[in-house]
Scaffold this active site. Structure first.
Site, PDB file in Angstrom:
ATOM      1  N   GLY A 174       2.687  23.606  -7.125  1.00 43.99           N
ATOM      2  CA  GLY A 174       2.919  24.594  -8.159  1.00 43.99           C
ATOM      3  C   GLY A 174       4.357  24.702  -8.605  1.00 43.99           C
ATOM      4  N   VAL A 177      -8.413  22.214 -11.912  1.00 39.67           N
ATOM      5  CA  VAL A 177      -8.679  23.116 -13.032  1.00 39.67           C
ATOM      6  C   VAL A 177      -9.269  22.329 -14.205  1.00 39.67           C
ATOM      7  CG1 VAL A 177      -7.614  24.659 -14.734  1.00 39.67           C
ATOM      8  CG2 VAL A 177      -6.835  24.709 -12.354  1.00 39.67           C
ATOM      9  N   ARG A 180      -8.918  18.542  -3.736  1.00 44.22           N
ATOM     10  CA  ARG A 180      -9.826  19.593  -4.204  1.00 44.22           C
ATOM     11  C   ARG A 180     -10.259  19.258  -5.623  1.00 44.22           C
ATOM     12  NH1 ARG A 180      -6.323  21.752  -7.814  1.00 44.22           N
ATOM     13  NH2 ARG A 180      -4.106  21.821  -7.229  1.00 44.22           N
ATOM     14  N   LYS A 198       3.557  16.212   1.642  1.00 45.27           N
ATOM     15  CA  LYS A 198       3.958  15.253   0.616  1.00 45.27           C
ATOM     16  C   LYS A 198       4.725  14.060   1.183  1.00 45.27           C
ATOM     17  CE  LYS A 198       2.256  17.907  -2.644  1.00 45.27           C
ATOM     18  NZ  LYS A 198       1.774  19.056  -1.874  1.00 45.27           N
ATOM     19  N   GLU A 238      13.501  11.872  -3.682  1.00 48.72           N
ATOM     20  CA  GLU A 238      13.080  10.695  -4.425  1.00 48.72           C
ATOM     21  C   GLU A 238      13.864  10.592  -5.735  1.00 48.72           C
ATOM     22  OE1 GLU A 238       8.885  11.398  -4.926  1.00 48.72           O
ATOM     23  OE2 GLU A 238       9.182  12.383  -6.858  1.00 48.72           O
TER      24      GLU A 238
END
Length: 448
Positions: free
Chosen positions: A164, A295, A292, A116, A200
């Protein structure tokens, strides 16, 4: 053309990929754990192979066994779905070393965007708006606290390898910063084996809006519009919709432009998502990139008329995108509700067990992605999501009414689910007005 694709996943996404393979005339191979022997994806695939015991580390996360299975079954390619190994660069390299195509981006791109803090630096250099914060990673509370003072409280402490909701903590002031930093760093080390952090500015009550992109190896990149994912609990999404009721047409165009710029900057290929947060004043900032399929990809498919899984496979075969940016037109409104086997009244405790009876909603503009069937036993080892109900209608109000009707019709007996909880959301005045932000669920449930 691939002859055979191994699906390195389970549940509804494995079923979804198998069906796409069938549409393309490609044979499919299902991997499964012993606990998943009677799963729907195992029954639908052309071939199947058991790769171990139930816990994911012994089965769906066991890279060596999956590669061996692919080689033994003669698979040309592996589709990772989402979760599990879908963003694992080591697995991608293992596929390459064994002459197997990984249906997704390259290992280098996954590394670059999966970290990240590195992704933040890359986007800053590219000119994509980023939440004010550290450009370089931080490793200890002392240097992190200095950065927080410069940024200004409140701040968000995040794990560089996070996802997550793990390794994320908010520090409202200097008094609590060290404690929150140490907690987040410990979570990150335990969950990801990495204690690299970044800081941040914490934007209070933002909207979470993401842009779906698709890119091929010939330099073509297209943005397929946004999804609003603001309704979430503990950073886990519950409802997604497209288009977002929170942004203007002008902002939509600019977010799409930034998403394409982000993908081009890292030479991205295949499906991906650029995630932004939108502040209450209408500013938007890059948050992260998911390398990716998501969902909630079905929401985008409904409003754009595309098949993202088939497009992923085509791109992995070296073909050009089947559409240009000018072909992408969002029509109508789509909403997705994630149906989980859980008990909302008991802090969303998972509720695995035997499905004694099931009835799924249907009709024009109603889609249910699931691996459930009557007599199926939901195992306790995996995620509690059991279905996704997706509706499409001419406008948002019609889509809301169609989703309420679909949830009314849906019956799942034998386990507890969040169906009633989802219905409560769809009746909530704040959500119905399109004003729900990421704090919506906590406020709805009376959680401070």
């Amino acid at each position: 053309m691939f002859n055979k694709i191994l699906i390195a996943n389970r549940g509804e996404i494995a079923v979804r990929i198998i069906r796409a393979c069938r549409c393309m005339g490609i044979r499919s191979v299902a991997i499964y754990s012993k606990e998943d022997a009677k799963s729907l994806h195992v029954q639908l695939a052309d071939q199947r192979i058991c790769i171990g015991e139930g816990p994911a580390r012994n089965s769906y996360l066991n890279m060596e066994r999956i590669i061996t299975a692919a080689r033994n079954m003669g698979a040309d390619a592996i589709h990772p779905g989402f979760g599990f190994l879908s963003e694992n660069s080591r697995f991608v390299r293992m596929c390459e070393e064994n002459g197997i195509t990984f249906i997704g981006p390259s290992a280098d791109v996954i590394d670059r965007m999966g970290n990240k803090s590195q992704a933040r630096r890359t986007m800053m250099d590219a000119g994509v708006p980023v939440v004010p914060g550290t450009k370089e990673p931080v490793f200890n509370a002392g240097e992190a606290e200095k950065a927080a003072e410069e940024i200004g409280y409140p701040v968000m402490i995040k794990a560089s390898s996070g996802g997550g909701g793990k390794g994320m903590r908010v520090a409202k002031n200097a008094r609590e910063f060290e404690f929150q930093f140490n907690m987040a760093q410990r979570e990150s080390a335990n969950a990801f084996g990495d204690d690299t952090m970044y800081i941040e500015r914490f934007i209070e009550n933002p909207r979470h809006v993401e842009i779906q992109i698709m890119a091929d190896a010939h330099g073509n990149v297209a943005a397929l519009g946004e999804r609003d994912c603001s309704v979430q609990r503990n950073h886990q999404k519950l409802i997604e919709e497209s288009p977002s009721p929170a942004i203007s047409e002008k902002m939509r165009k600019e977010m799409n432009r930034c998403a394409v710029l982000a993908a081009r900057t890292v030479n991205y290929t295949n499906a991906g998502t650029i995630e932004f947060i939108v502040d209450p004043h209408g500013g938007f900032y890059f948050m992260e990139m998911n390398t990716r399929i998501q969902v909630e990809h079905g929401v985008t498919e409904m409003v754009t008329g595309t098949d993202l899984i088939i497009e992923q496979i085509r791109v992995a075969m070296g073909e050009k995108l089947s559409f240009k940016q000018s072909d992408i037109i969002q029509r109508g409104h789509a909403i997705e509700c994630r149906i989980n086997a859980e008990i909302p009244e008991k802090n969303f405790m998972p509720s695995p067990g035997l499905i004694k009876h099931m009835h799924l909603p249907a009709g024009n503009g109603v889609r249910v992605d699931t691996a459930l069937y009557t007599g199926y036993k939901i195992p306790s080892e995996y995620d509690s999501m059991i279905a996704k109900v997706i509706v499409h209608a001419p406008d948002r109000e019609a889509a809301l009414q169609k989703m309420r009707s679909a949830l009314d019709e849906m019956v799942i007996l034998g386990v507890e689910t969040n169906l009633d909880f989802q219905y409560q959301i769809l009746r909530n005045p704040v959500f119905c007005a399109g004003e729900a932000d990421t704090s919506f669920i906590e406020k709805m449930m009376g959680i401070d």
